[in-house]
Design a protein around this motif. Structure first.
Motif, PDB file in Angstrom:
ATOM      1  N   LEU A  52       0.742  -1.165  -0.250  1.00 23.92           N
ATOM      2  CA  LEU A  52      -0.134  -0.021  -0.041  1.00 23.92           C
ATOM      3  C   LEU A  52       0.826   1.327  -0.240  1.00 23.92           C
ATOM      4  O   LEU A  52       0.103   2.205   0.042  1.00 23.92           O
ATOM      5  CB  LEU A  52      -0.899   0.142   1.226  1.00 23.92           C
ATOM      6  N   ASP A  53       2.089   1.169  -0.058  1.00 21.20           N
ATOM      7  CA  ASP A  53       3.112   2.139   0.026  1.00 21.20           C
ATOM      8  C   ASP A  53       2.675   3.305   1.154  1.00 21.20           C
ATOM      9  O   ASP A  53       2.667   4.480   0.601  1.00 21.20           O
ATOM     10  CB  ASP A  53       3.077   2.791  -1.268  1.00 21.20           C
ATOM     11  N   LEU A  54       2.555   2.918   2.252  1.00 20.10           N
ATOM     12  CA  LEU A  54       1.928   3.921   3.352  1.00 20.10           C
ATOM     13  C   LEU A  54       3.459   4.564   3.784  1.00 20.10           C
ATOM     14  O   LEU A  54       4.466   3.870   3.933  1.00 20.10           O
ATOM     15  CB  LEU A  54       1.451   2.990   4.608  1.00 20.10           C
ATOM     16  N   GLY A  55       3.292   5.726   4.321  1.00 16.58           N
ATOM     17  CA  GLY A  55       4.370   6.559   4.628  1.00 16.58           C
ATOM     18  C   GLY A  55       4.387   6.771   6.273  1.00 16.58           C
ATOM     19  O   GLY A  55       4.490   5.758   6.988  1.00 16.58           O
ATOM     20  N   ASP A  56       4.352   7.933   6.540  1.00 15.44           N
ATOM     21  CA  ASP A  56       4.385   8.144   8.218  1.00 15.44           C
ATOM     22  C   ASP A  56       3.398   7.646   8.633  1.00 15.44           C
ATOM     23  O   ASP A  56       2.306   7.370   8.218  1.00 15.44           O
ATOM     24  CB  ASP A  56       4.623   9.679   8.500  1.00 15.44           C
ATOM     25  N   ASP A  57       3.466   7.497  10.230  1.00 20.05           N
ATOM     26  CA  ASP A  57       2.406   7.361  11.106  1.00 20.05           C
ATOM     27  C   ASP A  57       1.234   8.318  10.573  1.00 20.05           C
ATOM     28  O   ASP A  57       1.488   9.425  10.686  1.00 20.05           O
ATOM     29  CB  ASP A  57       2.629   7.416  12.475  1.00 20.05           C
ATOM     30  N   GLY A  58      -0.020   7.781  10.787  1.00 19.07           N
ATOM     31  CA  GLY A  58      -1.041   8.863  10.717  1.00 19.07           C
ATOM     32  C   GLY A  58      -2.578   8.020  10.097  1.00 19.07           C
ATOM     33  O   GLY A  58      -2.511   6.951   9.851  1.00 19.07           O
TER      34      GLY A  58
END
Length: 795
Positions: free
Chosen positions: A158-164
């Motif tokens: 899913l190519d998730l980045g920073d926490d959030g």
């Protein structure tokens, strides 16, 4: 109000995170602007130029998102999304496929709200489709026909980045005969909370788990020693039965780290069901209840569930504090019922659950407060009021959600529940799609709140009182996911109330005029409290005459608490019917002690007694009653005065006759009133009125006696004259010598007819004298003169 995390006093990590999120926020700005936003430059998650062109509006294909698991994914997890797509248009859709899209990171809590409101809008940012094998294809979607889909994708794809919190969408693309090119025809947006590692600061979250029901018990009890209770219906048995609402709330809650909020009336009602009880029918008749085993099992499970948990007890029957504050305080005695409802808690909860409850919290409906509500809420001893942030709104410009406790003056603390999280499970959640969206929205709000600032805060979640089974299931799913996440720790309500308040948080209670009109329209009216006051007055007048007043005071006291219940909101007709039923039943009991009606009475003579009967059809004896008999006419006195009183004591099921001495002053008719009074001078029951006809017969008797004496004198005078005449005739017969000729004459035999005349008692001559030895006549000679007055005597 700005909701970006403040970076004054924060650690370096949150400050750097804020800078990264600012860039992501700018990339997601078109979503916030909606259809009025001009085209923006593509971002890392923006749709590429060769993606399907979005159709306008909500599209012609509806998408239901039934499964989103896990709700809080972490590294190494596989996300599974399933649901249905339905062609709501008139043309078939061909070459269709369902794809997953990860949109921009949502920086603020308000952006989460915006996505929820526009979850099916094809306009705005949609993110990049994951593509590849992570899609579901359909060759044709026929109008009106639903098709199921299920897609599983590793989280690392899913190519998730920073926490959030990330916007997550499920879209359908395809072609129609009218528009034969690939285009987006439907979308459903939700949220993907991403916190794979431990958060630098974890929010302390309190979850209230309410066990509250409607009113089930009447004021009526049996006449036996156990006072068998009577239930309005058998609805409570359905709620605690396997699969029932309360059964599911109990089953779900015992596996969660929550604070139980319980109405003692619910406990008392279920406890009453464990023994003999009756159920009222529609015609007023009662039948024996049969769910004792079910009630015992439910209570046993509840005792086990709360053994090591905090239990907050509401006042008995959960009185409607806002209705009382706005409509009841001007009615005498209303606040005393709230005090009674609070005082009875200790003797209800602990004996049943075997835990000591917390009783210093008040919970107005929906957490809406104003000064009058706070005053009423604390009048019975509570020093903490559970409010909600959409009532006690922030006005100080804080860029983050403050902790729950707020000192509002007078030693009172408002424990402010978070409105967004508390209302996440309202509405109809019977469909899996609605439940799934509610869970993800709740989790998204929690994470968005946590990343606002590096300060640790205490947050309270106070859902609606009457959670349905489906709402409870959704909330339990969300709490389970949150308790297994990396940014929140559970905390009980007492600890939350003791947390350090934020100095910048508002402490101003909104004015009474700001109270929501939608809530005010459903309040109990003033007439409801007036009816309760009338019932209390009747109860006070009734209980003082009873040998054992507790048999009446306790069931009616609890019934009046139930008349003030917040559960009557939205059920005005049922509430009125319940109040009328309680008063009607009390009036019926009161009427069991009464005076027996008397017919009109005649009294002869100067003095007489009047009996009055008091009947007691109750099972217990009555005392402390006074019977007063009052004459409305001076011609008749009661006990030497206008009225007289005598104490009355009557055993259960018996009657007593009380006699009053009367004195007549003159002939005529007098109206007499019999009335029962309590010893404190209050009238009891209906009066009995009857007429008394007074006859003064002493002069009549004297006339009769005088007439009889005169007759005796006349009779004696007649006898004297008759004897004198007889002596004169005898002297004429003997002559001058005085010799009796009848003796000298020889005795001649009598003629036969003379003998017959003598034997028959007849005389030959009209002037034959009456002999002294003859018997006196039975009656005097008949007279043609009219009879004298006063000779008739009424008996």
């Amino acid at each position: 109000m700005a909701e970006a995390a403040d970076f004054q006093g924060t650690s370096p990590s949150p400050a750097r995170r804020w800078l990264r999120r600012t860039g992501a926020f700018l990339a997601g700005a078109p979503l916030l602007a909606g259809p009025f936003q001009l085209p923006a430059a593509p971002s890392v998650h923006a749709a590429p130029q060769d993606s399907p062109k979005a159709a306008g509006g909500s599209g012609t294909v509806s998408i239901s998102l039934d499964t989103f698991s896990p709700g809080v994914p972490t590294d190494g997890d596989t996300l599974t999304v399933s649901g249905t797509v339905r062609n709501t248009g008139k043309q078939p859709v061909t070459d269709a496929h369902v794809g997953l899209r990860v949109g921009p990171e949502l920086i603020t809590r308000s952006s989460v709200d915006d996505v929820s409101k526009n979850s099916t809008d094809l306009q705005g940012a949609t993110g990049t489709e994951v593509g590849g094998k992570y899609m579901a294809e359909f060759s044709k979607l026929t109008p009106g026909v639903a098709q199921h889909f299920s897609i599983s994708v590793p989280v690392d794809k899913l190519d998730l980045g920073d926490d959030g919190v990330y916007q997550f969408a499920v879209s359908l693309s395809g072609q129609t005969p009218a528009q034969p090119w690939d285009q987006m025809l439907g979308i459903r947006r939700t949220f993907l909370p991403w916190q794979p590692d431990e958060a630098d600061t974890r929010t302390k979250t309190t979850y209230l788990w309410p066990l509250v029901s409607t009113v089930h018990m009447t004021a009526q009890t049996g006449s036996n020693e156990q006072q068998t209770p009577v239930f309005l219906n058998d609805d409570l048995a359905e709620e605690i039965a396997p699969g029932g609402r309360l059964d599911q709330l109990l089953s779900l809650g015992k596996g969660l780290d929550v604070t139980w909020v319980i109405d003692p009336d619910l406990l008392a009602s279920v406890d009453a069901m464990t023994r003999t009880y009756e159920v009222q029918g529609e015609d007023g008749s009662t039948t024996a209840g049969t769910h004792q085993a079910l009630a015992k099992q439910w209570l046993a499970e509840l005792q086990e569930a709360v053994a090591d948990k905090e239990v907050v007890a509401l006042p008995f029957a959960d009185p409607d504090l806002a209705s009382l504050a706005h409509n009841g305080t001007s009615v005498t005695g209303s606040l005393s019922h709230l005090k009674e409802a609070t005082d009875v808690v200790a003797n209800t909860v602990e004996p049943i659950l075997h835990v000591k409850p917390v009783t210093d919290f008040a919970w107005p409906m929906n957490g809406a407060v104003d000064p009058s509500i706070v005053k009423v809420a604390t009048s019975a001893g509570a020093d903490k009021v559970i409010a909600r942030s959409d009532s006690l709104e922030e006005t100080g410009g804080l860029p983050y959600t403050p902790s729950a406790p707020r000192p509002i003056g007078g030693g009172t603390t408002a424990v402010v529940a978070d409105a967004r999280m508390s209302t996440a499970f309202q509405g109809d959640l019977t469909k899996a799609s609605a439940s799934t969206l509610a869970v993800q929205r709740f989790l998204a709000q929690s994470l968005a709140l946590n990343i606002q600032t590096g300060k640790q805060r205490s947050i309270v979640v106070a859902p609606q009182r009457m959670l349905s089974a489906r709402q409870a299931q959704a909330m339990a799913e969300a709490i389970t996911a949150l308790q297994g996440g990396n940014w929140s720790d559970s905390q009980d309500l007492t600890a939350a109330a003791k947390a350090e308040p934020d100095p910048g948080a508002t402490t101003k209670v909104p004015s009474t005029s700001e109270y929501p009109s939608s809530l005010r329209r459903k309040e109990l009216p003033r007439a409801a409290f007036e009816k309760i006051a009338s019932t209390q007055d009747a109860l006070d007048n009734f209980k003082v005459i009873l040998n054992d007043e507790s048999r009446v005071v306790t069931p009616f006291g609890r019934a009046m608490n139930r008349e003030m219940s917040a559960s009557w909101r939205g059920h005005a007709a049922d509430a009125t019917g319940y109040r009328d039923g309680v008063k009607r039943y009390l009036d019926g009991l009161t009427a069991q002690v009464k005076l027996i009606d008397k017919s009109d009475t005649k009294l002869s003579g100067r003095s007489a007694t009047i009996p009055v009967t008091v009947q007691n059809n109750l099972v217990q004896g009555v005392e402390h009653l006074v019977l007063r008999l009052t004459s409305t006419s001076p011609r008749l006195q009661i006990g030497g005065d206008a009225y007289d009183e005598q104490p009355v004591t009557v055993s259960g099921g018996h009657s007593q006759t009380v006699k009053f001495t009367t004195t007549a002053k003159a002939n005529g008719q007098a109206t007499v009133i019999a009335q029962l009074y309590t010893e404190d001078g209050q009238k009891y029951g209906d009066a009995v009125t009857f007429d008394v006809k007074v006859t003064e017969f002493t002069a009549t008797v004297m006339l009769v006696i005088g007439g009889g004496f005169l007759l005796l004198v006349l009779a004696g005078f007649r006898m004297y004259t008759q004897r004198k005449r007889a002596a004169a005739r005898e002297a004429e017969t003997t002559g001058p010598g005085g010799t009796d000729e009848s003796v000298a004459e020889p005795e001649n035999p009598r003629a036969p007819d003379d003998r017959l005349k003598e034997e028959s008692g007849t005389r030959t001559g009209a002037d034959d004298p009456e002999q002294p030895s003859d018997p006196a006549p039975d009656t005097p000679a008949e007279s043609a003169d009219p009879s004298g007055t006063g000779e008739r005597v009424d008996r």
